[in-house]
Design a protein around this motif. Structure first.
Motif, short mmCIF file in Angstrom:
data_model
loop_
_atom_site.label_atom_id
_atom_site.label_comp_id
_atom_site.label_asym_id
_atom_site.label_seq_id
_atom_site.Cartn_x
_atom_site.Cartn_y
_atom_site.Cartn_z
N GLY A 8 -16.18 83.09 43.86
CA GLY A 8 -16.29 82.81 45.29
C GLY A 8 -17.49 83.48 45.91
N THR A 9 -17.76 83.11 47.15
CA THR A 9 -18.86 83.72 47.90
C THR A 9 -18.39 85.02 48.56
OG1 THR A 9 -19.59 81.47 48.42
CG2 THR A 9 -20.61 83.24 49.67
N PHE A 10 -17.16 84.98 49.11
CA PHE A 10 -16.56 86.14 49.78
C PHE A 10 -17.49 86.70 50.86
CE2 PHE A 10 -14.84 85.91 45.42
CZ PHE A 10 -13.52 85.64 45.75
N MET A 71 -22.34 88.50 38.77
CA MET A 71 -23.00 87.50 39.62
C MET A 71 -22.81 86.09 39.06
SD MET A 71 -27.02 87.09 40.62
CE MET A 71 -27.21 88.59 41.56
N GLU A 72 -22.25 85.19 39.89
CA GLU A 72 -22.12 83.79 39.51
C GLU A 72 -23.41 83.08 39.94
OE1 GLU A 72 -19.68 81.30 42.00
OE2 GLU A 72 -19.23 79.92 40.39
N GLU A 73 -24.13 82.53 38.96
CA GLU A 73 -25.43 81.93 39.29
C GLU A 73 -25.42 80.41 39.37
OE1 GLU A 73 -28.97 84.28 38.15
OE2 GLU A 73 -27.68 84.95 36.51
N LEU A 77 -21.73 76.84 35.03
CA LEU A 77 -21.64 77.80 33.92
C LEU A 77 -20.23 78.35 33.74
CD1 LEU A 77 -24.97 79.80 34.41
CD2 LEU A 77 -24.42 78.19 32.58
N LYS A 78 -19.25 77.73 34.43
CA LYS A 78 -17.88 78.26 34.42
C LYS A 78 -17.35 78.50 33.00
CE LYS A 78 -16.18 78.15 38.76
NZ LYS A 78 -17.45 77.85 39.33
N ALA A 79 -17.52 77.52 32.12
CA ALA A 79 -16.97 77.67 30.76
C ALA A 79 -17.64 78.83 30.03
CB ALA A 79 -17.13 76.37 29.98
N ASP A 94 -7.16 75.91 46.36
CA ASP A 94 -6.97 74.46 46.16
C ASP A 94 -7.94 73.58 46.94
OD1 ASP A 94 -5.84 74.68 48.67
OD2 ASP A 94 -3.85 73.98 48.08
N ASP A 95 -8.90 74.21 47.67
CA ASP A 95 -10.00 73.38 48.19
C ASP A 95 -10.87 72.90 47.04
OD1 ASP A 95 -10.39 76.23 48.12
OD2 ASP A 95 -12.27 76.04 49.23
N TRP A 96 -10.72 73.51 45.87
CA TRP A 96 -11.46 73.10 44.67
C TRP A 96 -10.58 72.31 43.70
CZ3 TRP A 96 -16.66 73.75 44.33
CH2 TRP A 96 -17.25 74.64 45.24
N SER A 119 -5.47 78.62 58.31
CA SER A 119 -5.99 79.11 59.60
C SER A 119 -6.96 80.28 59.53
CB SER A 119 -4.84 79.53 60.54
OG SER A 119 -3.85 78.56 60.56
N VAL A 120 -7.56 80.52 58.38
CA VAL A 120 -8.61 81.55 58.36
C VAL A 120 -9.75 81.09 57.44
CG1 VAL A 120 -7.40 82.90 56.59
CG2 VAL A 120 -9.17 83.99 57.95
N SER A 121 -10.96 81.16 57.96
CA SER A 121 -12.13 80.83 57.15
C SER A 121 -13.35 81.51 57.76
CB SER A 121 -12.35 79.32 57.07
OG SER A 121 -12.84 78.84 58.31
N1 C2G Z 1 -9.71 81.01 50.13
C1 C2G Z 1 -8.35 80.95 50.41
N2 C2G Z 1 -7.92 80.84 51.70
C2 C2G Z 1 -8.83 80.80 52.72
C3 C2G Z 1 -10.18 80.88 52.46
C4 C2G Z 1 -10.62 80.98 51.13
O1 C2G Z 1 -7.49 80.97 49.49
N3 C2G Z 1 -8.36 80.68 53.97
C5 C2G Z 1 -10.15 81.11 48.72
C6 C2G Z 1 -11.02 79.93 48.28
O2 C2G Z 1 -10.21 78.81 47.97
C7 C2G Z 1 -11.73 80.51 47.07
C8 C2G Z 1 -11.86 82.00 47.44
O3 C2G Z 1 -10.95 82.24 48.52
O4 C2G Z 1 -10.93 80.38 45.89
C9 C2G Z 1 -13.27 82.36 47.89
O5 C2G Z 1 -13.61 81.49 48.96
P1 C2G Z 1 -15.16 81.26 49.30
O6 C2G Z 1 -15.83 82.58 49.47
O7 C2G Z 1 -15.26 80.25 50.38
O8 C2G Z 1 -15.67 80.69 47.92
P2 C2G Z 1 -16.49 79.37 47.67
O9 C2G Z 1 -17.76 79.44 48.42
O10 C2G Z 1 -15.58 78.21 47.81
O11 C2G Z 1 -16.91 79.60 46.15
O12 C2G Z 1 -17.47 78.57 41.67
C10 C2G Z 1 -16.72 78.30 42.79
C11 C2G Z 1 -17.28 78.86 43.99
O13 C2G Z 1 -18.15 79.91 43.78
C12 C2G Z 1 -16.24 79.09 45.07
#
Ligand code: C2G
Length: 134
Positions: A8-10, A71-73, A77-79, A94-96, A119-121
């Motif tokens: 994730g980006t976090f 660092m995820e580049e 490259l996941k596998a 599950d957005d992925w 409700s949080v992003s």
């Molecule tokens: N997440 C969550 N609930 C939220 C927001 C985010 O469960 N309200 C989860 C996302 O689904 C993800 C993780 O937190 O699994 C990190 O979210 P992001 O930082 O938005 O990550 P993203 O940019 O989607 O990167 O290789 C995959 C990517 O690097 C994922």
């Protein structure tokens, strides 16, 4: 020992990020987290993250539920990352959903998508701070 991996980006770290990592850690004994590089974040989201890779990864590494960060580049490259860190389970929000199913046969791991915390992003937080979101 069961190893898990997530990515994730976090950026602008929030409760939804924490819950994802805590639930991922419940599925394994050791959790490794790939934090997106600044360049990958820009490519994914169309803007640079607010916090640098060093800052974002320092926050994630400090959490009790996280054992190691790297660092995820690239998303592709996941596998390779799964194999490198010996992970038996890949966990994503599950957005992925469905997007990383291909990793399972390729790296021989389980792929699990957990429900996002509602409700949080980062986008909503930033929008509110800018006065552009309700
Ligand atoms: N997440 C969550 N609930 C939220 C927001 C985010 O469960 N309200 C989860 C996302 O689904 C993800 C993780 O937190 O699994 C990190 O979210 P992001 O930082 O938005 O990550 P993203 O940019 O989607 O990167 O290789 C995959 C990517 O690097 C994922």
């Amino acid at each position: 020992m069961k190893r898990g991996i997530t990515f994730g980006t976090f950026d602008v770290f929030h409760y939804g990020h924490l819950r994802l990592l805590e639930r991922a850690r419940e599925l394994c004994d050791r959790l490794v987290v790939g934090v997106s590089s600044d360049e990958l974040s820009l490519a994914k989201k169309g803007r640079r993250p607010f916090f640098s890779f060093e800052e974002r990864s320092a926050i994630v590494a400090a959490l009790r539920c996280v054992d190691e960060v790297f660092m995820e580049e690239s998303l592709d490259l996941k596998a390779d990352y799964v194999r490198k860190y010996g992970a038996g389970i890949l966990v994503m929000g599950d957005d992925w959903a469905g997007r990383f199913d291909w990793v399972a046969p390729s790296a021989g791991c389980k792929v699990v998508y957990l429900p996002r915390t509602p409700s949080v992003s980062t986008t909503a937080i930033v929008g509110k701070l800018r006065g552009t979101a309700p």
